[in-house]
Structure formats: structure tokens, C-alpha cells
Scaffold this motif. Sequence first.
Motif, PDB file in Angstrom:
ATOM      1  N   CYS A   1      -8.896   6.975  -3.521  1.00 36.04           N
ATOM      2  CA  CYS A   1      -7.634   6.676  -2.828  1.00 36.04           C
ATOM      3  C   CYS A   1      -7.850   5.724  -1.661  1.00 36.04           C
ATOM      4  O   CYS A   1      -6.959   4.939  -1.328  1.00 36.04           O
ATOM      5  CB  CYS A   1      -6.996   7.970  -2.333  1.00 36.04           C
ATOM      6  N   GLY A   2      -9.010   5.798  -1.036  1.00 29.23           N
ATOM      7  CA  GLY A   2      -9.307   4.900   0.064  1.00 29.23           C
ATOM      8  C   GLY A   2      -9.878   3.576  -0.390  1.00 29.23           C
ATOM      9  O   GLY A   2     -10.148   2.691   0.427  1.00 29.23           O
TER      10      GLY A   2
ATOM     11  N   GLY B   1      -6.040   2.779  -3.874  1.00 23.94           N
ATOM     12  CA  GLY B   1      -5.105   2.308  -2.865  1.00 23.94           C
ATOM     13  C   GLY B   1      -4.891   0.811  -2.882  1.00 23.94           C
ATOM     14  O   GLY B   1      -3.777   0.325  -2.662  1.00 23.94           O
TER      15      GLY B   1
ATOM     16  N   THR C   1      -6.044  10.173   2.836  1.00 21.20           N
ATOM     17  CA  THR C   1      -6.870   9.004   2.547  1.00 21.20           C
ATOM     18  C   THR C   1      -6.021   7.781   2.227  1.00 21.20           C
ATOM     19  O   THR C   1      -6.337   6.660   2.634  1.00 21.20           O
ATOM     20  CB  THR C   1      -7.810   9.295   1.365  1.00 21.20           C
ATOM     21  N   SER C   2      -4.915   7.980   1.492  1.00 20.28           N
ATOM     22  CA  SER C   2      -4.034   6.851   1.158  1.00 20.28           C
ATOM     23  C   SER C   2      -3.433   6.231   2.415  1.00 20.28           C
ATOM     24  O   SER C   2      -3.355   5.012   2.545  1.00 20.28           O
ATOM     25  CB  SER C   2      -2.911   7.315   0.227  1.00 20.28           C
TER      26      SER C   2
ATOM     27  N   GLU D   1      -5.865  13.494  -0.687  1.00 23.78           N
ATOM     28  CA  GLU D   1      -5.432  12.235  -1.278  1.00 23.78           C
ATOM     29  C   GLU D   1      -4.410  11.527  -0.399  1.00 23.78           C
ATOM     30  O   GLU D   1      -4.503  10.312  -0.183  1.00 23.78           O
ATOM     31  CB  GLU D   1      -4.847  12.496  -2.669  1.00 23.78           C
ATOM     32  N   ILE D   2      -3.439  12.270   0.132  1.00 29.94           N
ATOM     33  CA  ILE D   2      -2.403  11.624   0.932  1.00 29.94           C
ATOM     34  C   ILE D   2      -2.966  11.133   2.259  1.00 29.94           C
ATOM     35  O   ILE D   2      -2.637  10.032   2.730  1.00 29.94           O
ATOM     36  CB  ILE D   2      -1.201  12.580   1.154  1.00 29.94           C
TER      37      ILE D   2
ATOM     38  N   CYS E   1      -6.118   4.303   4.199  1.00 31.83           N
ATOM     39  CA  CYS E   1      -6.379   3.025   3.515  1.00 31.83           C
ATOM     40  C   CYS E   1      -5.316   1.998   3.871  1.00 31.83           C
ATOM     41  O   CYS E   1      -5.611   0.824   4.053  1.00 31.83           O
ATOM     42  CB  CYS E   1      -6.430   3.247   2.000  1.00 31.83           C
TER      43      CYS E   1
ATOM     44  N   SER F   1       0.540   9.425  -3.987  1.00 30.48           N
ATOM     45  CA  SER F   1      -0.219  10.577  -3.487  1.00 30.48           C
ATOM     46  C   SER F   1       0.709  11.671  -2.981  1.00 30.48           C
ATOM     47  O   SER F   1       0.441  12.861  -3.162  1.00 30.48           O
ATOM     48  CB  SER F   1      -1.152  10.128  -2.355  1.00 30.48           C
TER      49      SER F   1
ATOM     50  N   ALA G   1       0.852   3.330  -3.261  1.00 32.36           N
ATOM     51  CA  ALA G   1      -0.202   4.331  -3.464  1.00 32.36           C
ATOM     52  C   ALA G   1       0.061   5.575  -2.621  1.00 32.36           C
ATOM     53  O   ALA G   1      -0.193   6.704  -3.065  1.00 32.36           O
ATOM     54  CB  ALA G   1      -1.561   3.734  -3.105  1.00 32.36           C
ATOM     55  N   THR G   2       0.603   5.385  -1.414  1.00 34.30           N
ATOM     56  CA  THR G   2       0.882   6.535  -0.546  1.00 34.30           C
ATOM     57  C   THR G   2       1.948   7.430  -1.153  1.00 34.30           C
ATOM     58  O   THR G   2       1.815   8.660  -1.154  1.00 34.30           O
ATOM     59  CB  THR G   2       1.331   6.051   0.844  1.00 34.30           C
TER      60      THR G   2
ATOM     61  N   MET H   1       0.811  -1.218   0.000  1.00 32.88           N
ATOM     62  CA  MET H   1       0.000   0.000   0.000  1.00 32.88           C
ATOM     63  C   MET H   1       0.840   1.262   0.000  1.00 32.88           C
ATOM     64  O   MET H   1       0.374   2.332  -0.394  1.00 32.88           O
ATOM     65  CB  MET H   1      -0.918   0.015   1.222  1.00 32.88           C
TER      66      MET H   1
END
Length: 507
Positions: A400-401, A405, A340-341, A337-338, A344, A183, A179-180, A176
Motif C-alpha cells: 500500500c505504501g 498506492g 499506509t495508504s 492498509e488505510i 503514501c 483501503s 488507493a486510500t 492517490m
Amino acid sequence: MLEGSWILCAVTRRSGRRQATRIKTHGNALFLIFILGIGGSFQSGYHITGLSSPSPFIQRFINSSWYERYAAPPPGRTVTIIWSLIVSMYAVGGLFGAVSVKCFSGLLGRKKAVICNSIIAIVGAGIMLTSKWAKSYEMIIVARMVTGYSAGLGVSMHLMYLGEISPRKLRGIVTMTSATFGSLGKLLAQFLGLSELLGREELWNIILCFPACLSVVQVMVLPFLPEAPRYLFIEKGEDKACKKALQSLWGQGDYTQEMEEMLAEQAAIELAPPKSPLLLMQDRTVRWQRITMSIIYICNQLSGMSMISTFAFDIFWRAGIPKDQIRYITLGLGVTEIITSISCGLLIEHAGRRPLFWGGYGVMSACWVFVTVMLNLKDCSSWSPYVTAGLIVLFIICFCGGPGGASGTLNSEIFIQSNRVAAFVLVGIQRWSVLAMLGLVFPFLIDALDSYCFVIFACMCMLGCLYMFFFLPETKGKTLLEIADEFKAITVCGKSFLDDSRLETRL
């Protein structure tokens, strides 16, 4: 600095009771994850969003370069066509980069391939930096293609590396981080795009070259960090080097369970040797894995998220938001976005993968329907542009969540080692092909359909929601071989495609 840091593992069942397990890491895992991130998905996220803020300056640069060269303004839609090429060549480069994954990872190994990719990114930044002084928009197109090549190769190598360094209980959290970092790249591009920092006309080439600094850091540091343990054990057959790499990454221990899992996977690979992308497409035993990842990446690209990142300025301007406020709204999108990433990443091992996909796609579809309505009401009320901005924020939270993600995690889980590289190639080809098409078409699409272009995105999100709800099995906490069996058990109208493949084998 990283000594004694704690990583929360997935909750495991023992004797019917749920117990939280923690692994104390005294190794280099967190540092390696960081170094991989700044040269991997971070670069892709930055370059997708980084073009939004300087877009009016680049279009003026195209105008002025054309006028100086031909002593006349560019005709008709020439600037729009050149701008579309600048946007889409990034994805075309990404397509070629994705195709190169198998070659680079097979010849060089994971670590050397990532280092080589960072050098390509530095070359692309050098071309972009000099394009302004050379007064050549052609150099911008070339630089975007080289940078896209690096991004296409880098995103796949980043995910592959993460999947091969992570123990099963930490696989969701570790993968994960891809994705972070993506973001984080978008957020930094939006932050640097503020007029108070680099978002000025004289600095547009600097803002597009900034990620090369992090590529230099990766080239300098990565040689001193371990190779991927799964690659060492399964592909190179070096069990001692694999154990040493695991201990270097996660601290001292015998890692018997992890190596037994690799041994079982290696035995499966001996029965099914590594496949090329073409052979993988013909293999019916992984049909559902291919279909699942194809639908996920098509829906992700056609969900509208990439268009928000690249064309945020144009979308908010058409929504009726004043130009001087747009950059601050896009910065808020990056912060959302960050956050939420990261959230997640904390939830994925508890909620599982499946609910994040179908739930996220469902809410995203509803968001685009309401955005279409609000855009048609923008002249009727002063508050509708800000409702539109709020709906886009909600869309980003759900993406993103949810699908955005969890996609990287699922992609690393549903293919065993012999199929994984070929799968990354196929997924990369599809992902970057769709992105290139959107980059070319969207500027004209938004002119032709105006607000109704978002209905296309709503339909694609609903398709993803329905498929994930009815067909996607849960992969949380399972070995790669167990996940493969879950996909083989999928039936449609009581019919299993595995039966077809067995019949073909007998014939």
C-alpha cells in the motif's frame, strides 16, 4: 465545512531555491474527491475483502440450498467449484466493465458515466439481497458479476476523473486518494465482518449489499458537482466551461498555466487523434508505457495482495491461527492498509514514484519467502503463526505504501488524453482477467501446493522490482508531454524503439 481547507502542493524550484507552495481551495474539489471515492475504488475494495468474513456462511448456504433442492448433499468438490465461481465472477464482471470504459466515457462524459455506474451497483446489490430469500446460489453468482461490472467500470472512471480534475502540482496527491478509498472500503468490510456487527450467519447478504447505500448518495449528489475540466477543454472544446469548472473546484483564479498545458496537449492530440485499444496496442511510440503498466498490474495482481483480501480467512486458518481470532487480525490488516495508504499519499510528491515501486516490490518478495518458511514451521512452535501474521502485515505496508498506492497515479500520468481511455481499457482487461484466473485457481492451488504457492508471488514481486529499478523513469512534477518524452528515451542495449517507429513511418 470544506471552506478554507489547505492542500500542500509539491515542492517547486525557483532560482535554485526550494519553496513550498500552497493552494488555498474555496471550491468543491475535496467534496468531489470524497463523492467520487465512495462510489469508485471504495466499492471495489469493499467487495474484494467483503467476501472473506461471510465465506463460511455462504458455503453453508450453498450446501443447504443444494440439499433442499435435491434432497441430498452436494457431491465431491461441488461446493468448492460453486464458491470459486462466486469469487471469480466478480472479476469476470470487472473485465467486461473495464472494456466498457471507452463507450461509457465517450458517450456520456465523465460525470454521467459515473452516475450510470452507481445505478448498476445498486441493481447488483438488489440481486444479492434477495438471493438468500430465494435460496438461490445462482443469484449470488449473477449479483457478483453485476457488482464486478460496476467495479471494473467504476475504478477506471474514478481514476480518470481524478486525473482530469487535478492541477499538475497536486496530481500525485489527488490521484492517490483512489488507493486510500480502496483501503477504506477494505477496512469497512473487515469491520462490519466482526461477529458483534454484521458478521453473523443470518446477515451475510446484508454485509455484501452495504456499499449500495453509498452508491445512492453518489447518484443524488454528483449531478450538482462540476464535470472534469480536462474533458471539457480537450474533448469538448469548451474553454469557458473548463475555466468555470476549475474555479468551482479549486477557487477563483485565472488558471492560465493549467489551460496552457491543456492547449499543448490538445495540439499534440490533433497530430495523434484518439486511438482505440487495438490501435494503441500497435502504436510503438507508447510501447514502453504499455509494457510498464502491464508489468505493474500483473505484478500487483500476482503479488498476492488480492488473495490476502479475498482468502484471508483461509490463509490465516492454514497458518495455525485460531478461528475466533482471524476476524480481528484481518481488521488489523485493514487498519494497517488505510494508515499506509494515507502515508503514501503524503510521501509520493516528495519521494517520487520510482523508489516506491522498486523498493516496495523488493521487500514484498522477501516477505513471501519468509512466510513460506514460517508456514512450514507452524507445527514446530506456537509463535510461528503470529510471525506469519506479522510478515503479512509488513507485506501490506510495503504494497500500500509502494506499488499499490502509486499505480493509479502513474497510470494517470504516462498517457496523454488521446491515449488515456484506451489505456484504461487495456489495463482493466489485463487486471480483471488475472484476478478472475486467480479467483478460480487459488482455492485449488492452496490445496495442491499448500505453503509453496506463495513462492509464485515472491517471484512476481522480484520481477517487478527489477523492471522498475532498471527501466521506470521518474514522473514527479513533469507535464504529460515531458513524461512521454522520458519513455521515448528508454533504450535496451543502446537501441531505442522510437527509432524503429520512425523508420516504419518513413517506409
